[in-house]
Design an enzyme around this catalytic site. Structure first.
Site, mmCIF file in Angstrom:
data_model
loop_
_atom_site.group_PDB
_atom_site.id
_atom_site.type_symbol
_atom_site.label_atom_id
_atom_site.label_comp_id
_atom_site.label_asym_id
_atom_site.label_seq_id
_atom_site.Cartn_x
_atom_site.Cartn_y
_atom_site.Cartn_z
ATOM 1 N N LYS A 182 78.816 18.710 -50.337
ATOM 2 C CA LYS A 182 79.678 19.132 -49.216
ATOM 3 C C LYS A 182 81.119 19.334 -49.683
ATOM 4 O O LYS A 182 81.749 20.331 -49.350
ATOM 5 C CB LYS A 182 79.657 18.083 -48.086
ATOM 6 C CG LYS A 182 78.279 17.786 -47.540
ATOM 7 C CD LYS A 182 78.322 16.755 -46.436
ATOM 8 C CE LYS A 182 78.824 15.383 -46.857
ATOM 9 N NZ LYS A 182 77.975 14.693 -47.855
ATOM 10 N N ARG B 153 79.164 12.178 -38.213
ATOM 11 C CA ARG B 153 78.184 11.404 -38.963
ATOM 12 C C ARG B 153 77.282 10.580 -38.045
ATOM 13 O O ARG B 153 76.418 9.857 -38.519
ATOM 14 C CB ARG B 153 78.929 10.463 -39.886
ATOM 15 C CG ARG B 153 78.542 10.616 -41.358
ATOM 16 C CD ARG B 153 79.566 9.894 -42.131
ATOM 17 N NE ARG B 153 79.253 9.609 -43.479
ATOM 18 C CZ ARG B 153 79.939 10.126 -44.487
ATOM 19 N NH1 ARG B 153 80.874 11.021 -44.286
ATOM 20 N NH2 ARG B 153 79.684 9.739 -45.705
ATOM 21 N N ARG C 190 79.516 11.420 -60.662
ATOM 22 C CA ARG C 190 80.683 12.071 -60.048
ATOM 23 C C ARG C 190 82.009 11.449 -60.500
ATOM 24 O O ARG C 190 82.140 10.242 -60.575
ATOM 25 C CB ARG C 190 80.567 11.949 -58.521
ATOM 26 C CG ARG C 190 81.850 12.294 -57.777
ATOM 27 C CD ARG C 190 81.608 12.619 -56.339
ATOM 28 N NE ARG C 190 81.001 11.542 -55.578
ATOM 29 C CZ ARG C 190 80.586 11.686 -54.325
ATOM 30 N NH1 ARG C 190 80.694 12.849 -53.712
ATOM 31 N NH2 ARG C 190 80.040 10.677 -53.691
ATOM 32 N N ARG D 32 84.816 6.785 -57.677
ATOM 33 C CA ARG D 32 84.862 6.057 -56.407
ATOM 34 C C ARG D 32 84.140 4.722 -56.531
ATOM 35 O O ARG D 32 83.041 4.671 -57.081
ATOM 36 C CB ARG D 32 84.198 6.905 -55.308
ATOM 37 C CG ARG D 32 85.076 8.048 -54.852
ATOM 38 C CD ARG D 32 84.337 9.026 -53.975
ATOM 39 N NE ARG D 32 83.534 8.414 -52.916
ATOM 40 C CZ ARG D 32 82.894 9.111 -51.989
ATOM 41 N NH1 ARG D 32 82.982 10.436 -51.975
ATOM 42 N NH2 ARG D 32 82.176 8.500 -51.073
ATOM 43 N N ARG E 47 74.319 3.711 -48.610
ATOM 44 C CA ARG E 47 74.880 4.945 -48.049
ATOM 45 C C ARG E 47 73.768 5.914 -47.662
ATOM 46 O O ARG E 47 73.850 6.605 -46.644
ATOM 47 C CB ARG E 47 75.856 5.583 -49.050
ATOM 48 C CG ARG E 47 77.151 4.768 -49.150
ATOM 49 C CD ARG E 47 77.981 5.145 -50.344
ATOM 50 N NE ARG E 47 78.424 6.516 -50.318
ATOM 51 C CZ ARG E 47 78.759 7.204 -51.403
ATOM 52 N NH1 ARG E 47 78.684 6.657 -52.602
ATOM 53 N NH2 ARG E 47 79.162 8.433 -51.289
HETATM 54 P P1 ADP Z 1 79.379 15.277 -51.271
HETATM 55 O O1 ADP Z 1 80.772 15.726 -50.900
HETATM 56 O O2 ADP Z 1 78.328 15.889 -50.406
HETATM 57 O O3 ADP Z 1 79.253 13.781 -51.339
HETATM 58 P P2 ADP Z 1 80.051 16.404 -53.901
HETATM 59 O O4 ADP Z 1 80.462 17.801 -53.579
HETATM 60 O O5 ADP Z 1 81.135 15.427 -54.241
HETATM 61 O O6 ADP Z 1 79.091 15.812 -52.746
HETATM 62 O O7 ADP Z 1 79.016 16.497 -55.103
HETATM 63 C C1 ADP Z 1 78.507 15.294 -55.732
HETATM 64 C C2 ADP Z 1 78.488 15.475 -57.258
HETATM 65 O O8 ADP Z 1 77.510 16.455 -57.589
HETATM 66 C C3 ADP Z 1 79.820 15.971 -57.832
HETATM 67 O O9 ADP Z 1 80.032 15.330 -59.080
HETATM 68 C C4 ADP Z 1 79.613 17.490 -58.013
HETATM 69 O O10 ADP Z 1 80.350 17.987 -59.127
HETATM 70 C C5 ADP Z 1 78.095 17.583 -58.250
HETATM 71 N N1 ADP Z 1 77.489 18.768 -57.608
HETATM 72 C C6 ADP Z 1 77.816 19.337 -56.418
HETATM 73 N N2 ADP Z 1 77.008 20.393 -56.159
HETATM 74 C C7 ADP Z 1 76.151 20.478 -57.206
HETATM 75 C C8 ADP Z 1 75.060 21.360 -57.540
HETATM 76 N N3 ADP Z 1 74.703 22.375 -56.712
HETATM 77 N N4 ADP Z 1 74.401 21.150 -58.695
HETATM 78 C C9 ADP Z 1 74.752 20.111 -59.523
HETATM 79 N N5 ADP Z 1 75.761 19.263 -59.267
HETATM 80 C C10 ADP Z 1 76.450 19.420 -58.128
HETATM 81 P P1 AMP Z 2 82.372 10.326 -47.954
HETATM 82 O O1 AMP Z 2 83.588 10.581 -48.788
HETATM 83 O O2 AMP Z 2 82.133 11.384 -46.923
HETATM 84 O O3 AMP Z 2 81.144 10.033 -48.796
HETATM 85 O O4 AMP Z 2 82.685 9.004 -47.121
HETATM 86 C C1 AMP Z 2 82.958 7.758 -47.769
HETATM 87 C C2 AMP Z 2 82.814 6.621 -46.768
HETATM 88 O O5 AMP Z 2 83.819 6.765 -45.725
HETATM 89 C C3 AMP Z 2 81.496 6.545 -46.003
HETATM 90 O O6 AMP Z 2 80.489 5.863 -46.737
HETATM 91 C C4 AMP Z 2 81.911 5.786 -44.733
HETATM 92 O O7 AMP Z 2 82.066 4.400 -44.981
HETATM 93 C C5 AMP Z 2 83.293 6.361 -44.461
HETATM 94 N N1 AMP Z 2 83.227 7.583 -43.599
HETATM 95 C C6 AMP Z 2 83.583 8.854 -43.944
HETATM 96 N N2 AMP Z 2 83.419 9.692 -42.925
HETATM 97 C C7 AMP Z 2 82.935 8.942 -41.894
HETATM 98 C C8 AMP Z 2 82.534 9.236 -40.555
HETATM 99 N N3 AMP Z 2 82.590 10.487 -40.060
HETATM 100 N N4 AMP Z 2 82.082 8.220 -39.783
HETATM 101 C C9 AMP Z 2 82.008 6.944 -40.247
HETATM 102 N N5 AMP Z 2 82.365 6.606 -41.499
HETATM 103 C C10 AMP Z 2 82.821 7.584 -42.324
#
Ligand code: ADP
Ligand code: AMP
Length: 221
Positions: free
Chosen positions: A13, A88, A127, A161, A172
């Site tokens: 995302k 969420r 990541r 993170r 999660r």
């Molecule tokens: P989210 O925001 O949904 O938690 P991220 O965009 O941070 O996910 O992506 C998670 C990890 O996977 C990051 O390290 C990113 O570089 C990698 N990633 C994202 N999309 C892809 C993909 N299509 N193929 C391989 N790796 C990906």
């Molecule tokens: P994310 O960066 O989206 O993976 O979010 C990291 C953490 O922030 C999550 O595991 C939750 O603890 C909190 N969080 C982020 N967005 C929300 C949301 N919309 N509602 C509740 N908790 C959230």
């Protein structure tokens, strides 16, 4: 353009919403990034959220809804926004509907990134981000072009993170399945849900999202 990117942690995302932000000139809004900034600043919100985030649970709907209400009222959202990590829960989705109704904003659509759980774990474990500009990387799938140097800002400072460690990832994913997945039927029933194959590589996922945007009538930038 007003868009929601939905999907489990690690689905891509953040990666895709940042690409769309640059391409369409709309604001990317990540509630996770907003909460991490609150934690970093030591604010009251940050203090309330930190232990919940560290355990992999979800922060309270009331706090998040208030935060989003203030965020989408800011001037940089006038041209549109992409929501990443919000809503969420079903109550968050309902609150968003109300907020959009009050502000007379129409949601263009909700795009779900579908990714298998084993792949999510691999993505989350590898990541890392640039500590200075927030650009996202992966140990295997997206390394910086020059080892140890951010492609975007040239910084050599990277961070991981705390909630990306193996023990928390499971919690999660459970929170996603129990509390976030029920949003999918909510938007499907409204005819707003579009699913794409998030297992594909980043460029292919981007192309699928562009195809959805064309289909739902979002004008090309
Ligand atoms: P989210 O925001 O949904 O938690 P991220 O965009 O941070 O996910 O992506 C998670 C990890 O996977 C990051 O390290 C990113 O570089 C990698 N990633 C994202 N999309 C892809 C993909 N299509 N193929 C391989 N790796 C990906
Ligand atoms: P994310 O960066 O989206 O993976 O979010 C990291 C953490 O922030 C999550 O595991 C939750 O603890 C909190 N969080 C982020 N967005 C929300 C949301 N919309 N509602 C509740 N908790 C959230």
């Amino acid at each position: 353009m007003e868009l929601i990117l939905l999907g489990p942690p690690g689905a891509g995302k953040g990666t895709q919403s940042k690409l769309l932000e640059t391409r369409y000139g709309v604001a990317q809004i990540s509630t996770g990034d907003m909460l991490r900034a609150e934690v970093k600043s030591g604010s009251a919100i940050g203090l309330e959220a930190k232990s919940i985030m560290d355990s992999g649970g979800l922060v309270s709907d009331a706090l998040i809804i208030r935060m989003i209400g203030e965020r989408i009222a800011r001037p940089d959202c006038a041209n549109g926004f992409i929501l990443d990590g919000f809503p969420r829960t079903v109550p968050q989705a309902e609150a968003l509907d109300e907020l959009l109704h009050t502000t007379k904003v129409d949601l263009d659509g909700v795009i779900e990134l579908k990714v298998d759980e084993a792949v999510l774990v691999a993505r989350i474990s590898g990541r890392f981000t640039c500590a200075k500009c927030g650009a996202g990387y992966h140990d295997l799938f997206k390394r910086p072009r020059h080892e140890g140097v951010c492609d975007v800002c040239g910084s050599g400072d990277f961070s991981r993170r705390p909630d990306d460690k193996a023990e928390t990832v499971h919690a999660r994913l459970e929170a996603y399945n129990a509390q976030t997945a029920p949003i999918l039927p909510y938007y499907r029933a409204k005819g707003r849900l579009h699913s794409v194959d998030g297992m594909a590589d980043m460029d292919a996922v981007e192309a699928q999202i562009e195809a959805v945007l064309r289909k739902i009538g979002v004008p090309a930038p």
